[in-house]
Design a protein around this motif. Structure first.
Motif, PDB file in Angstrom:
ATOM      1  N   ILE A 153      44.479  50.158  49.615  1.00 47.13           N
ATOM      2  CA  ILE A 153      44.510  49.621  48.247  1.00 47.13           C
ATOM      3  C   ILE A 153      44.424  48.109  48.186  1.00 47.13           C
ATOM      4  N   ILE A 154      44.605  47.403  49.311  1.00 47.50           N
ATOM      5  CA  ILE A 154      44.517  45.940  49.218  1.00 47.50           C
ATOM      6  C   ILE A 154      43.207  45.380  49.753  1.00 47.50           C
ATOM      7  N   GLU A 155      42.463  46.163  50.508  1.00 46.20           N
ATOM      8  CA  GLU A 155      41.184  45.696  51.045  1.00 46.20           C
ATOM      9  C   GLU A 155      40.067  45.975  50.039  1.00 46.20           C
ATOM     10  N   ASP A 156      39.359  44.931  49.653  1.00 44.45           N
ATOM     11  CA  ASP A 156      38.281  45.090  48.674  1.00 44.45           C
ATOM     12  C   ASP A 156      37.145  45.973  49.177  1.00 44.45           C
ATOM     13  N   ASP A 157      36.921  45.953  50.487  1.00 46.05           N
ATOM     14  CA  ASP A 157      35.814  46.725  51.035  1.00 46.05           C
ATOM     15  C   ASP A 157      36.290  48.008  51.712  1.00 46.05           C
ATOM     16  N   SER A 158      37.352  48.588  51.194  1.00 41.32           N
ATOM     17  CA  SER A 158      37.903  49.801  51.788  1.00 41.32           C
ATOM     18  C   SER A 158      36.875  50.926  51.748  1.00 41.32           C
ATOM     19  N   PRO A 159      36.654  51.570  52.909  1.00 41.14           N
ATOM     20  CA  PRO A 159      35.704  52.683  52.932  1.00 41.14           C
ATOM     21  C   PRO A 159      36.312  53.981  52.390  1.00 41.14           C
ATOM     22  N   VAL A 160      37.596  53.953  52.105  1.00 40.71           N
ATOM     23  CA  VAL A 160      38.284  55.158  51.643  1.00 40.71           C
ATOM     24  C   VAL A 160      38.459  55.087  50.123  1.00 40.71           C
ATOM     25  N   PRO A 161      37.831  55.998  49.401  1.00 39.41           N
ATOM     26  CA  PRO A 161      38.062  56.011  47.957  1.00 39.41           C
ATOM     27  C   PRO A 161      39.453  56.553  47.647  1.00 39.41           C
ATOM     28  N   VAL A 162      40.090  55.971  46.664  1.00 37.44           N
ATOM     29  CA  VAL A 162      41.400  56.457  46.221  1.00 37.44           C
ATOM     30  C   VAL A 162      41.170  57.291  44.968  1.00 37.44           C
ATOM     31  N   ALA A 163      41.491  58.563  45.063  1.00 39.10           N
ATOM     32  CA  ALA A 163      41.377  59.451  43.914  1.00 39.10           C
ATOM     33  C   ALA A 163      42.569  59.187  43.000  1.00 39.10           C
ATOM     34  N   VAL A 164      42.311  58.795  41.776  1.00 40.55           N
ATOM     35  CA  VAL A 164      43.375  58.548  40.807  1.00 40.55           C
ATOM     36  C   VAL A 164      43.506  59.792  39.941  1.00 40.55           C
TER      37      VAL A 164
END
Length: 144
Positions: free
Chosen positions: A90-101
Motif C-alpha cells: 500500500i505504500i509503494e506507488d509501483d506495487s505489482p500487487v493490486p489491492v482489492a477494496v
C-alpha cells in the motif's frame, strides 16, 4: 492507490527490526504476495513463505498506526517480514500487487436475513469443522 490507509516507511520501521524490514522488502520485490484485500480498516493478504501454504497476514489500521498478525512462527521482536511485505503493497506507488477494496464483512452480513446467516455458518463449519467450537462458545455466552 485510492482509499488506502496512509502509512509511511517510517511507520513500518518503527514496529519491525531492520532485518525484518529488509527481508520483507525483498519478499515484496520477489512477488511473494498472492493476494491483498482491504475491507474498511482491515488489510488481509496471502504471502508465500518458507512453508508450502501461504501465510495469512491481517493488518488493522487505526489512523496512521496499525496492528498486525501473521500465521508464520516468527517470534524475534516486532512484526515479521510477511507483514512488512504486505504493508509495502500500500505504500509503494509501483506495487505489482493490486489491492482489492471490498466492503467490510459486517456490512455484508448486515444485509442478510436469519436463514441466510444460518446457511452461511453451516457452510463455513462444513469447510472448517473447528469453527463449531466457536459457535459452541458463542451460544454458551463465552463470546460476544
Amino acid at each position: 492507490m485510492t482509499n488506502l490507509p496512509h502509512i509511511t516507511e517510517d511507520d513500518i520501521r518503527a514496529k519491525v527490526t531492520d532485518r525484518s524490514y529488509d527481508r520483507g522488502a525483498d519478499y515484496f520485490r520477489e512477488g511473494t504476495i498472492e493476494s491483498a484485500t482491504l475491507r474498511g480498516n482491515q488489510l488481509s493478504a496471502a504471502v508465500q513463505g518458507s512453508e508450502w501454504d501461504p501465510y495469512q497476514v491481517g493488518i488493522t489500521f487505526i489512523g496512521n498506526d496499525f496492528t498486525a498478525s501473521c500465521t508464520c512462527p516468527y517470534d524475534w521482536g516486532g512484526y515479521c517480514k510477511h507483514v512488512v511485505a504486505t504493508l509495502l503493497v500500500i505504500i509503494e506507488d509501483d506495487s505489482p500487487v493490486p489491492v482489492a477494496v471490498k466492503p467490510p464483512v459486517a456490512d455484508l452480513i448486515s444485509e442478510m436475513d436469519a436463514a441466510s446467516l444460518r446457511a452461511l455458518v453451516c457452510q463455513l463449519i462444513d469447510a472448517d469443522p473447528r469453527l463449531a467450537d466457536i459457535v459452541d462458545a458463542f451460544s454458551a455466552g463465552g463470546l460476544t
